[in-house]
Structures are given as structure tokens and as C-alpha cells.
Design a protein around this motif. Sequence first.
Motif, PDB file in Angstrom:
ATOM      1  N   LEU A   1       0.830  -1.211   0.000  1.00  0.00           N
ATOM      2  CA  LEU A   1       0.000   0.000   0.000  1.00  0.00           C
ATOM      3  C   LEU A   1       0.866   1.263   0.000  1.00  0.00           C
ATOM      4  O   LEU A   1       0.520   2.263  -0.643  1.00  0.00           O
ATOM      5  CB  LEU A   1      -0.943   0.004   1.210  1.00  0.00           C
ATOM      6  N   ARG A   2       2.002   1.189   0.689  1.00  0.00           N
ATOM      7  CA  ARG A   2       2.909   2.345   0.694  1.00  0.00           C
ATOM      8  C   ARG A   2       3.404   2.625  -0.730  1.00  0.00           C
ATOM      9  O   ARG A   2       3.422   3.769  -1.184  1.00  0.00           O
ATOM     10  CB  ARG A   2       4.091   2.060   1.624  1.00  0.00           C
ATOM     11  N   THR A   3       3.774   1.576  -1.463  1.00  0.00           N
ATOM     12  CA  THR A   3       4.259   1.773  -2.841  1.00  0.00           C
ATOM     13  C   THR A   3       3.145   2.341  -3.711  1.00  0.00           C
ATOM     14  O   THR A   3       3.375   3.232  -4.535  1.00  0.00           O
ATOM     15  CB  THR A   3       4.768   0.440  -3.428  1.00  0.00           C
ATOM     16  N   ILE A   4       1.930   1.865  -3.536  1.00  0.00           N
ATOM     17  CA  ILE A   4       0.811   2.397  -4.337  1.00  0.00           C
ATOM     18  C   ILE A   4       0.657   3.895  -4.058  1.00  0.00           C
ATOM     19  O   ILE A   4       0.500   4.704  -4.984  1.00  0.00           O
ATOM     20  CB  ILE A   4      -0.493   1.621  -4.039  1.00  0.00           C
ATOM     21  N   GLY A   5       0.770   4.281  -2.793  1.00  0.00           N
ATOM     22  CA  GLY A   5       0.665   5.705  -2.444  1.00  0.00           C
ATOM     23  C   GLY A   5       1.768   6.516  -3.115  1.00  0.00           C
ATOM     24  O   GLY A   5       1.519   7.594  -3.664  1.00  0.00           O
ATOM     25  N   GLU A   6       2.987   5.983  -3.085  1.00  0.00           N
ATOM     26  CA  GLU A   6       4.126   6.728  -3.663  1.00  0.00           C
ATOM     27  C   GLU A   6       3.992   6.866  -5.180  1.00  0.00           C
ATOM     28  O   GLU A   6       4.274   7.912  -5.747  1.00  0.00           O
ATOM     29  CB  GLU A   6       5.435   5.989  -3.346  1.00  0.00           C
TER      30      GLU A   6
ATOM     31  N   SER B   1       9.297  -7.646 -11.893  1.00  0.00           N
ATOM     32  CA  SER B   1       8.619  -7.992 -10.645  1.00  0.00           C
ATOM     33  C   SER B   1       9.038  -7.163  -9.435  1.00  0.00           C
ATOM     34  O   SER B   1       8.950  -7.649  -8.308  1.00  0.00           O
ATOM     35  CB  SER B   1       8.785  -9.482 -10.368  1.00  0.00           C
ATOM     36  N   ASP B   2       9.506  -5.930  -9.639  1.00  0.00           N
ATOM     37  CA  ASP B   2       9.673  -5.035  -8.490  1.00  0.00           C
ATOM     38  C   ASP B   2       8.325  -4.343  -8.249  1.00  0.00           C
ATOM     39  O   ASP B   2       7.551  -4.119  -9.192  1.00  0.00           O
ATOM     40  CB  ASP B   2      10.786  -4.022  -8.756  1.00  0.00           C
ATOM     41  N   LEU B   3       8.055  -4.003  -6.978  1.00  0.00           N
ATOM     42  CA  LEU B   3       6.725  -3.451  -6.641  1.00  0.00           C
ATOM     43  C   LEU B   3       6.411  -2.199  -7.456  1.00  0.00           C
ATOM     44  O   LEU B   3       5.266  -1.978  -7.864  1.00  0.00           O
ATOM     45  CB  LEU B   3       6.646  -3.096  -5.165  1.00  0.00           C
ATOM     46  N   GLU B   4       7.432  -1.390  -7.725  1.00  0.00           N
ATOM     47  CA  GLU B   4       7.190  -0.145  -8.448  1.00  0.00           C
ATOM     48  C   GLU B   4       6.673  -0.433  -9.867  1.00  0.00           C
ATOM     49  O   GLU B   4       5.673   0.159 -10.307  1.00  0.00           O
ATOM     50  CB  GLU B   4       8.477   0.686  -8.491  1.00  0.00           C
ATOM     51  N   THR B   5       7.336  -1.343 -10.574  1.00  0.00           N
ATOM     52  CA  THR B   5       6.891  -1.667 -11.944  1.00  0.00           C
ATOM     53  C   THR B   5       5.517  -2.336 -11.918  1.00  0.00           C
ATOM     54  O   THR B   5       4.669  -2.088 -12.789  1.00  0.00           O
ATOM     55  CB  THR B   5       7.935  -2.578 -12.637  1.00  0.00           C
ATOM     56  N   ILE B   6       5.298  -3.155 -10.928  1.00  0.00           N
ATOM     57  CA  ILE B   6       3.992  -3.811 -10.796  1.00  0.00           C
ATOM     58  C   ILE B   6       2.889  -2.751 -10.696  1.00  0.00           C
ATOM     59  O   ILE B   6       1.891  -2.790 -11.421  1.00  0.00           O
ATOM     60  CB  ILE B   6       4.002  -4.754  -9.555  1.00  0.00           C
ATOM     61  N   VAL B   7       3.103  -1.784  -9.822  1.00  0.00           N
ATOM     62  CA  VAL B   7       2.076  -0.743  -9.633  1.00  0.00           C
ATOM     63  C   VAL B   7       1.991   0.164 -10.863  1.00  0.00           C
ATOM     64  O   VAL B   7       0.899   0.513 -11.323  1.00  0.00           O
ATOM     65  CB  VAL B   7       2.360   0.073  -8.345  1.00  0.00           C
ATOM     66  N   ARG B   8       3.129   0.504 -11.432  1.00  0.00           N
ATOM     67  CA  ARG B   8       3.122   1.379 -12.628  1.00  0.00           C
ATOM     68  C   ARG B   8       2.333   0.760 -13.789  1.00  0.00           C
ATOM     69  O   ARG B   8       1.644   1.464 -14.517  1.00  0.00           O
ATOM     70  CB  ARG B   8       4.554   1.627 -13.128  1.00  0.00           C
ATOM     71  N   THR B   9       2.475  -0.556 -13.985  1.00  0.00           N
ATOM     72  CA  THR B   9       1.779  -1.192 -15.123  1.00  0.00           C
ATOM     73  C   THR B   9       0.302  -1.413 -14.813  1.00  0.00           C
ATOM     74  O   THR B   9      -0.536  -1.341 -15.722  1.00  0.00           O
ATOM     75  CB  THR B   9       2.446  -2.535 -15.510  1.00  0.00           C
ATOM     76  N   ALA B  10      -0.039  -1.671 -13.553  1.00  0.00           N
ATOM     77  CA  ALA B  10      -1.438  -1.996 -13.214  1.00  0.00           C
ATOM     78  C   ALA B  10      -2.302  -0.757 -13.010  1.00  0.00           C
ATOM     79  O   ALA B  10      -3.498  -0.767 -13.338  1.00  0.00           O
ATOM     80  CB  ALA B  10      -1.473  -2.873 -11.956  1.00  0.00           C
ATOM     81  N   ALA B  11      -1.716   0.317 -12.486  1.00  0.00           N
ATOM     82  CA  ALA B  11      -2.516   1.480 -12.058  1.00  0.00           C
ATOM     83  C   ALA B  11      -3.369   2.095 -13.177  1.00  0.00           C
ATOM     84  O   ALA B  11      -4.536   2.450 -12.942  1.00  0.00           O
ATOM     85  CB  ALA B  11      -1.604   2.539 -11.436  1.00  0.00           C
ATOM     86  N   PRO B  12      -2.841   2.224 -14.421  1.00  0.00           N
ATOM     87  CA  PRO B  12      -3.651   2.873 -15.460  1.00  0.00           C
ATOM     88  C   PRO B  12      -4.985   2.158 -15.733  1.00  0.00           C
ATOM     89  O   PRO B  12      -5.948   2.807 -16.156  1.00  0.00           O
ATOM     90  CB  PRO B  12      -2.744   2.819 -16.702  1.00  0.00           C
TER      91      PRO B  12
ATOM     92  N   PHE C   1      -6.996   1.209 -13.668  1.00  0.00           N
ATOM     93  CA  PHE C   1      -7.970   1.649 -12.680  1.00  0.00           C
ATOM     94  C   PHE C   1      -8.119   3.171 -12.738  1.00  0.00           C
ATOM     95  O   PHE C   1      -8.595   3.797 -11.798  1.00  0.00           O
ATOM     96  CB  PHE C   1      -7.537   1.153 -11.284  1.00  0.00           C
ATOM     97  N   GLY C   2      -7.694   3.742 -13.872  1.00  0.00           N
ATOM     98  CA  GLY C   2      -7.870   5.177 -14.081  1.00  0.00           C
ATOM     99  C   GLY C   2      -6.909   6.021 -13.270  1.00  0.00           C
ATOM    100  O   GLY C   2      -7.151   7.216 -13.063  1.00  0.00           O
ATOM    101  N   LEU C   3      -5.831   5.418 -12.786  1.00  0.00           N
ATOM    102  CA  LEU C   3      -4.883   6.174 -11.958  1.00  0.00           C
ATOM    103  C   LEU C   3      -3.672   6.587 -12.780  1.00  0.00           C
ATOM    104  O   LEU C   3      -3.118   5.764 -13.524  1.00  0.00           O
ATOM    105  CB  LEU C   3      -4.401   5.298 -10.794  1.00  0.00           C
ATOM    106  N   GLU C   4      -3.274   7.832 -12.635  1.00  0.00           N
ATOM    107  CA  GLU C   4      -2.027   8.261 -13.290  1.00  0.00           C
ATOM    108  C   GLU C   4      -0.856   7.869 -12.402  1.00  0.00           C
ATOM    109  O   GLU C   4      -1.003   7.748 -11.185  1.00  0.00           O
ATOM    110  CB  GLU C   4      -2.057   9.771 -13.492  1.00  0.00           C
ATOM    111  N   VAL C   5       0.288   7.676 -13.024  1.00  0.00           N
ATOM    112  CA  VAL C   5       1.468   7.332 -12.217  1.00  0.00           C
ATOM    113  C   VAL C   5       2.465   8.484 -12.276  1.00  0.00           C
ATOM    114  O   VAL C   5       2.573   9.184 -13.274  1.00  0.00           O
ATOM    115  CB  VAL C   5       2.126   6.004 -12.683  1.00  0.00           C
ATOM    116  N   ARG C   6       3.185   8.673 -11.176  1.00  0.00           N
ATOM    117  CA  ARG C   6       4.176   9.760 -11.099  1.00  0.00           C
ATOM    118  C   ARG C   6       5.409   9.374 -11.891  1.00  0.00           C
ATOM    119  O   ARG C   6       5.835   8.222 -11.856  1.00  0.00           O
ATOM    120  CB  ARG C   6       4.559   9.988  -9.644  1.00  0.00           C
ATOM    121  N   SER C   7       5.985  10.350 -12.572  1.00  0.00           N
ATOM    122  CA  SER C   7       7.160   9.995 -13.383  1.00  0.00           C
ATOM    123  C   SER C   7       8.413  10.000 -12.503  1.00  0.00           C
ATOM    124  O   SER C   7       8.426  10.531 -11.413  1.00  0.00           O
ATOM    125  CB  SER C   7       7.310  10.961 -14.533  1.00  0.00           C
TER     126      SER C   7
END
Length: 328
Positions: A265-270, A309-320, A322-328
Motif C-alpha cells: 500500500l505504501r508503494t501504491i501511495g508513492e 517484478s519489483d513493486l514499483e513496476t507492478i504498480v506502474r503497469t497496473a494502475a492505469p 484503474f484510471g490512476l495516473e502514475v508519477r514519473s
Amino acid sequence: MVAPRILVTGGAGYIGSHTAKLLRLEGIEPVVYDNLTTGNRSAVRWGPFVQGDILDGRRLIEVIEAHQPDAVIHFAASAYVGESVADPAKYYNNNVRGTLSLLDACRQTGVDKVIFSSSCATYGVPAVLPIDEATPQAPINPYGKTKLVAEHMLADYAAAFALNYVSLRYFNACGADPEGDLGEWHDPETHLIPRALMAAAGRIPHLEIFGEDYDTPDGTCVRDYIHVADLASAHVLAYRHLAKGGGNVALNLGTGRGFSIKEVLRTIGEITGHDVPVVFRRRRAGDPPALYADAGLACRTLGFLPRYSDLETIVRTAAPFFGLEVRS
Ligand SMILES: NC(=O)c1ccc[n+]([C@@H]2O[C@H](COP(=O)([O-])OP(=O)(O)OC[C@H]3O[C@@H](n4cnc5c(N)ncnc54)[C@H](O)[C@@H]3O)[C@@H](O)[C@H]2O)c1
Ligand SMILES: O=c1ccn([C@@H]2O[C@H](COP(=O)(O)OP(=O)(O)O[C@H]3O[C@H](CO)[C@H](O)[C@H](O)[C@H]3O)[C@@H](O)[C@H]2O)c(=O)[nH]1
């Protein structure tokens, strides 16, 4: 040379559709066989689609005779731990009887290579972490038990008949196609990362965290999150292993690192800039506190190395998705 062809049961589902896309990119034709109970027709875009049920042995034989696949990748299953505790009959029927039906169809038609979707759920609550393939398999929920029975069926069929197999024990599949063509589309969705992204996007009021009193560093369950694109590549490697005469084997597919729910959840927030609203609930039945892999054998046997399979890439690929933008 004619391109190899693979029958992909469950190829309209989450992991199956990502694998079908990669097969096609690798010059292998995926023939998807799926009853669309949890899969999506729109996710089948890289080869022929046949709507059918693995419990229907006669239809399976017809399809195999029509398409003449070199191998089968068997994803089709019911795959929710919680549901399996409430409705074990569904799981024994679909996962055990369905796999038996498929193996008999392979036997009758002479298909001699099977790659099977097994699970870390077959290990239950391991005495020692990380989990290697010699760890005793003692599943604690019906879902894991059905996957273990299917692994035994494969080994016994391989010993008795001309069948070669690779059982791939995935840890927690997550993420989405890095090119944005596919994502995780389940209805209802029960998996942690998509539920958390739905909560971050305001599509559900909050994420329920099932248990904050586990014997883990922060009290929440720890899992080994493996990107679906890495899982897809392991299937291509497993096919090549069998095609060149490699032996029967069961392999963990994980990263070797465990993350708690709170760390996810922390990574998703970041990455998204949105906090995930949460409420704490009782533990979910059938959940082990911590599962993470020793993934060395898949590396040594197949040359498998996770790239996404790092958490950041996982969240970056999945978030869009769900309509979420990702921080660059
Ligand atoms: N998602 C994970 O974290 C995970 C982890 C370990 C193992 N697995 C296994 O990987 C496989 C794929 O999982 P997923 O997350 O992509 O699930 P999914 O539900 O998205 O895909 C399963 C697919 O199988 C199809 N199917 C189900 N029963 C069928 C039947 N009787 N006949 C024909 N088609 C049928 C569904 O319609 C769906 O398209 C499953 O075997 C699952 O047990 C998944
Ligand atoms: O809304 C949610 C969803 C999940 N979780 C927790 O998050 C963790 C991960 O749960 P998932 O449902 O995402 O995945 P599982 O760990 O249950 O995965 C199991 O089921 C998968 C198939 O669905 C695979 O087979 C996998 O190998 C097997 O361990 C668990 O502690 C679960 O209790 C929550 O707290 N809230």
C-alpha cells in the motif's frame, strides 16, 4: 518449418491472456480454449478462440484433433482461496475433474507436453522460509489441495504414459502488460493489488485488510509478488524446455522477496499519489501468514529471471487500468 501451436486452456483469463500474447510474439500460435466463466473474450487477440469447457472431454478431443497442438498450457481453473473454503465442491469439480478430463484428452490424442499452473498455495504454512521445491506440500485450503492433486495426476500420468510436464508453482501474480494491451479484469475482483488500486481510485470506498495480527513484521500477511509478464515468459521457457526433451519438473515462480500488505500500500501511495483508504477486518479463512519463494531452481532449469517484478513496476503497469495516473 510450421510454427508450433499450443492449446491454452483458460487463455481468456488474466495470466493466460498475457501468456497467449507472448507466445504469439515468440512465433508460437496460441489456440485459446476457455468457457469464459471468469475470462474475457476481448482478451483473446493473438490466436484462434474456442469457447468450451475442460470438463467436456469430447469437445476437447475434437479441438485437439482440429488444431493439432504440440503442447497444452493448462491455466483453466477456479482460483480463489476464500471461495474454495466456502464451496470446495466447485474446486474439486473444476480443478481436479477438469484436469483429469484434459489429461485424458491429451492421452487419447497423443499430446505429450503439458505445462500446468500450480500454486504456492500447495505449500500451506511452510515451516521454513524461503520456500524451495523440496518444502513439504501440505495445503491448508481446498484450492491448494486441488492444485496438489493435479500435480500428482501429472506425475502419475507421466510415469505411466507418454507425457512430459512442467508444473509451475506461481506465487502472487500481479501487474499488467507493460505495453498496456491487457490487465487484470476480474468481476468481482478479490486480489490484493487490484482491490487496493480500486480503493486508491475511489471506485470502492476502502480496501479491507484481512488481519493485522499475524506473526509478521507489521502484522499483515507477506507475499511474493510476481509480475504477470514474467510469468508469461516462464511459460515460453517451459515449452522450450519440453520441446528440447527436458525432464519433468515442478518449479517455483517467485522473486525470493516477500512484501507485507502495508508495504504494498505504501508503494501504491508513492507511485499514484493517492493513499489507499483501509479498514481492518478479521483474518480471511485459509490464508497463511507469509509465503515467499526460493526461486533458484526455475533460474537454473529454465534460465528464468524476473524482469518486471519489483513493486514499483507492478504498480506502474497496473494502475492505469484503474484510471490512476502514475508519477514519473
Ligand atoms: N492469479 C494468481 O495469483 C495465481 C497464482 C497461482 C496460480 N494461479 C493459477 O493460474 C491459473 C490462471 O489464473 P488467473 O489468475 O489467470 O485466473 P483467471 O480466472 O483470470 O483465469 C482462469 C481462466 O480459466 C477459465 N476457466 C475456468 N474454468 C474453466 C473450465 N472449466 N473450462 C474452460 N475454461 C475455464 C476462465 O474463464 C478464465 O478465463 C489458474 O489455474 C490459477 O489457479 C493463479
Ligand atoms: O481485499 C483484500 C484482498 C486480499 N487481502 C490479503 O492480501 C493477501 C494476498 O491475497 P490475494 O487474494 O491477492 O492472493 P492470495 O495470497 O490469496 O493468493 C492465493 O491465491 C492465488 C489465486 O487466486 C494464487 O494461487 C496464490 O498462489 C495463492 O497464494 C492475503 O493475505 C489476503 O488476505 C486483503 O487483505 N484484502
